[in-house]
Design a protein around this motif. Structure first.
Motif, mmCIF file in Angstrom:
data_model
loop_
_atom_site.group_PDB
_atom_site.id
_atom_site.type_symbol
_atom_site.label_atom_id
_atom_site.label_comp_id
_atom_site.label_asym_id
_atom_site.label_seq_id
_atom_site.Cartn_x
_atom_site.Cartn_y
_atom_site.Cartn_z
ATOM 1 N N VAL A 1 0.838 -1.198 0.000
ATOM 2 C CA VAL A 1 0.000 0.000 0.000
ATOM 3 C C VAL A 1 0.874 1.249 0.000
ATOM 4 O O VAL A 1 0.617 2.214 -0.734
ATOM 5 C CB VAL A 1 -0.951 -0.003 1.213
ATOM 6 C CG1 VAL A 1 -1.576 1.370 1.415
ATOM 7 C CG2 VAL A 1 -2.036 -1.057 1.042
ATOM 8 N N TYR A 2 1.923 1.225 0.821
ATOM 9 C CA TYR A 2 2.838 2.369 0.892
ATOM 10 C C TYR A 2 3.489 2.637 -0.469
ATOM 11 O O TYR A 2 3.587 3.788 -0.908
ATOM 12 C CB TYR A 2 3.907 2.111 1.949
ATOM 13 C CG TYR A 2 5.003 3.139 1.971
ATOM 14 C CD1 TYR A 2 4.812 4.374 2.583
ATOM 15 C CD2 TYR A 2 6.231 2.882 1.356
ATOM 16 C CE1 TYR A 2 5.815 5.329 2.577
ATOM 17 C CE2 TYR A 2 7.237 3.826 1.357
ATOM 18 C CZ TYR A 2 7.025 5.049 1.977
ATOM 19 O OH TYR A 2 8.014 5.993 1.963
ATOM 20 N N GLU A 3 3.914 1.577 -1.142
ATOM 21 C CA GLU A 3 4.548 1.739 -2.447
ATOM 22 C C GLU A 3 3.585 2.366 -3.453
ATOM 23 O O GLU A 3 3.970 3.223 -4.263
ATOM 24 C CB GLU A 3 5.033 0.381 -2.960
ATOM 25 C CG GLU A 3 6.196 -0.199 -2.153
ATOM 26 C CD GLU A 3 6.538 -1.620 -2.572
ATOM 27 O OE1 GLU A 3 5.819 -2.174 -3.449
ATOM 28 O OE2 GLU A 3 7.507 -2.189 -2.033
ATOM 29 N N ILE A 4 2.315 1.963 -3.381
ATOM 30 C CA ILE A 4 1.322 2.503 -4.310
ATOM 31 C C ILE A 4 1.058 3.978 -4.015
ATOM 32 O O ILE A 4 1.006 4.820 -4.921
ATOM 33 C CB ILE A 4 0.016 1.696 -4.230
ATOM 34 C CG1 ILE A 4 0.244 0.250 -4.685
ATOM 35 C CG2 ILE A 4 -1.079 2.347 -5.077
ATOM 36 C CD1 ILE A 4 -0.935 -0.669 -4.459
ATOM 37 N N VAL B 1 2.030 11.077 1.793
ATOM 38 C CA VAL B 1 2.268 10.006 2.757
ATOM 39 C C VAL B 1 3.768 9.852 2.966
ATOM 40 O O VAL B 1 4.536 9.763 2.000
ATOM 41 C CB VAL B 1 1.654 8.678 2.261
ATOM 42 C CG1 VAL B 1 2.049 7.524 3.177
ATOM 43 C CG2 VAL B 1 0.135 8.790 2.172
ATOM 44 N N THR B 2 4.199 9.817 4.242
ATOM 45 C CA THR B 2 5.624 9.691 4.543
ATOM 46 C C THR B 2 5.988 8.308 5.071
ATOM 47 O O THR B 2 7.098 7.836 4.873
ATOM 48 C CB THR B 2 6.069 10.744 5.569
ATOM 49 O OG1 THR B 2 5.274 10.607 6.760
ATOM 50 C CG2 THR B 2 5.890 12.150 5.007
ATOM 51 N N SER B 3 5.087 7.656 5.767
ATOM 52 C CA SER B 3 5.363 6.308 6.266
ATOM 53 C C SER B 3 4.065 5.665 6.703
ATOM 54 O O SER B 3 3.045 6.335 6.893
ATOM 55 C CB SER B 3 6.364 6.328 7.434
ATOM 56 O OG SER B 3 5.811 6.977 8.558
ATOM 57 N N ILE B 4 4.109 4.346 6.851
ATOM 58 C CA ILE B 4 2.957 3.580 7.317
ATOM 59 C C ILE B 4 3.446 2.573 8.355
ATOM 60 O O ILE B 4 4.444 1.890 8.137
ATOM 61 C CB ILE B 4 2.239 2.849 6.163
ATOM 62 C CG1 ILE B 4 1.609 3.849 5.191
ATOM 63 C CG2 ILE B 4 1.175 1.900 6.692
ATOM 64 C CD1 ILE B 4 0.914 3.203 4.004
ATOM 65 N N ILE C 1 -1.162 5.779 9.249
ATOM 66 C CA ILE C 1 -0.633 6.443 8.062
ATOM 67 C C ILE C 1 -0.155 7.840 8.439
ATOM 68 O O ILE C 1 -0.951 8.681 8.873
ATOM 69 C CB ILE C 1 -1.713 6.525 6.969
ATOM 70 C CG1 ILE C 1 -2.214 5.114 6.628
ATOM 71 C CG2 ILE C 1 -1.174 7.220 5.723
ATOM 72 C CD1 ILE C 1 -3.418 5.100 5.743
ATOM 73 N N PHE C 2 1.144 8.073 8.294
ATOM 74 C CA PHE C 2 1.726 9.373 8.615
ATOM 75 C C PHE C 2 1.816 10.216 7.347
ATOM 76 O O PHE C 2 2.133 9.699 6.276
ATOM 77 C CB PHE C 2 3.111 9.202 9.231
ATOM 78 C CG PHE C 2 3.083 8.517 10.573
ATOM 79 C CD1 PHE C 2 3.006 9.248 11.741
ATOM 80 C CD2 PHE C 2 3.117 7.127 10.647
ATOM 81 C CE1 PHE C 2 2.973 8.626 12.979
ATOM 82 C CE2 PHE C 2 3.078 6.487 11.879
ATOM 83 C CZ PHE C 2 3.008 7.231 13.047
ATOM 84 N N TYR C 3 1.560 11.513 7.498
ATOM 85 C CA TYR C 3 1.540 12.385 6.332
ATOM 86 C C TYR C 3 2.135 13.759 6.678
ATOM 87 O O TYR C 3 2.267 14.119 7.856
ATOM 88 C CB TYR C 3 0.104 12.573 5.828
ATOM 89 C CG TYR C 3 -0.838 13.171 6.845
ATOM 90 C CD1 TYR C 3 -0.884 14.553 7.059
ATOM 91 C CD2 TYR C 3 -1.676 12.359 7.593
ATOM 92 C CE1 TYR C 3 -1.734 15.101 7.996
ATOM 93 C CE2 TYR C 3 -2.536 12.899 8.540
ATOM 94 C CZ TYR C 3 -2.569 14.268 8.730
ATOM 95 O OH TYR C 3 -3.426 14.803 9.671
ATOM 96 N N VAL C 4 2.501 14.490 5.636
ATOM 97 C CA VAL C 4 2.900 15.889 5.763
ATOM 98 C C VAL C 4 2.037 16.700 4.810
ATOM 99 O O VAL C 4 1.579 16.196 3.771
ATOM 100 C CB VAL C 4 4.396 16.105 5.456
ATOM 101 C CG1 VAL C 4 5.261 15.392 6.472
ATOM 102 C CG2 VAL C 4 4.736 15.636 4.038
ATOM 103 N N THR D 1 8.960 4.420 5.530
ATOM 104 C CA THR D 1 9.087 3.087 6.087
ATOM 105 C C THR D 1 7.733 2.488 6.367
ATOM 106 O O THR D 1 6.728 3.176 6.476
ATOM 107 C CB THR D 1 9.876 3.109 7.406
ATOM 108 O OG1 THR D 1 9.193 3.956 8.340
ATOM 109 C CG2 THR D 1 11.283 3.644 7.201
ATOM 110 N N VAL D 2 7.726 1.169 6.470
ATOM 111 C CA VAL D 2 6.572 0.437 6.971
ATOM 112 C C VAL D 2 7.055 -0.366 8.156
ATOM 113 O O VAL D 2 7.995 -1.153 8.042
ATOM 114 C CB VAL D 2 5.975 -0.502 5.900
ATOM 115 C CG1 VAL D 2 4.863 -1.337 6.500
ATOM 116 C CG2 VAL D 2 5.460 0.295 4.714
ATOM 117 N N THR D 3 6.460 -0.156 9.308
ATOM 118 C CA THR D 3 6.911 -0.821 10.531
ATOM 119 C C THR D 3 5.741 -1.479 11.233
ATOM 120 O O THR D 3 4.585 -1.229 10.927
ATOM 121 C CB THR D 3 7.566 0.181 11.496
ATOM 122 O OG1 THR D 3 6.614 1.194 11.828
ATOM 123 C CG2 THR D 3 8.777 0.835 10.873
#
Length: 230
Positions: free
Chosen positions: A10-13, A44-47, A60-63, A210-212
């Motif tokens: 999902v992050y890559e998309i 989106v910056t990371s998930i 889901i983190f965003y700026v 990143t995805v953590t």
């Protein structure tokens, strides 16, 4: 596909650059609508994969990239369901199915986020001074148990026979709660902080790109707020 692999896809998309050959206002192969600010106003910056009451969730983190006169925090996060059974019954078996919905929900969340911070010039005239606002917060939390401020914007409430309650709250966020609910917050009979089992480490300052996956660590409590689209 397990939850972490699903979240990674999902992050890559969500972070893939759009096809430059797509005319404005048209959808690409990923079916993500970028005409309403996704990928420009909000990125989106990371998930992270975090536990929830009904299975794992996407945090889901965003700026934000907004005009200077829009006075809102430029970083944030949003929680969305991830549980595998929920994905199947909702029609999101594949990450490609869920990603466009996440993008749409994120943009809607940003609109609500901005509206929540909008204020007129007269709003602050009826609010107590900052020190009194902080005293109100301690009073509200004190109705739940023994309060200790561990760090700036981080409070721990120890309740007899119950899990420790961790509250992550900035002065500006608490100010918004007071503005929305007024001085009726005072008094233990009217406290209504909404709490849910979240890891207390949620913060927009986590590493980007990143995805953590994070384990459950006690309970976390945030003020009620409009959320659409952690």
């Amino acid at each position: 596909m397990d939850d972490v692999d699903y979240a990674r896809k999902v992050y890559e998309i969500l972070t893939a650059p759009p096809d430059p050959g797509i005319p404005p206002g048209h959808l690409g192969d990923d079916w993500i609508d970028r005409s309403d600010g996704f990928g420009t106003d909000v990125t989106v910056t990371s998930i992270a994969v975090v536990p929830g009451d009904y299975g794992n969730q996407l945090d889901i983190f965003y700026v934000l990239d907004l005009p200077d006169d829009v006075a809102v925090p430029r970083e944030g996060s949003l929680l969305l369901p991830l549980d595998a059974e929920w994905r199947e019954v909702s029609g999101y078996t594949e990450p490609e199915d869920y990603a466009p919905r996440i993008a749409m929900r994120l943009v809607r969340h940003i609109h609500e986020h901005v509206r929540a911070y909008e204020q007129s010039r007269d709003d602050d005239r009826d609010l107590p001074a900052r020190a009194e606002q902080h005293a109100m917060l301690l009073e509200v939390l004190g109705c739940k148990g023994q309060v200790e401020q561990e760090a700036p914007n981080r409070y721990v409430v120890r309740r007899e026979g119950l899990d420790v309650l961790t509250v992550l709250l900035t002065p500006d966020q608490w100010k918004q709660v007071i503005r929305r609910h007024g001085l009726r917050l005072r008094g233990c009979s009217s406290t209504s902080m909404s709490c849910s089992p979240r890891p207390p480490g949620r913060s927009a300052s986590s590493s980007s790109g990143t995805v953590t996956s994070r384990p459950r660590r006690g309970r976390s409590c945030l003020p009620p707020r409009s959320r659409s689209l952690r």
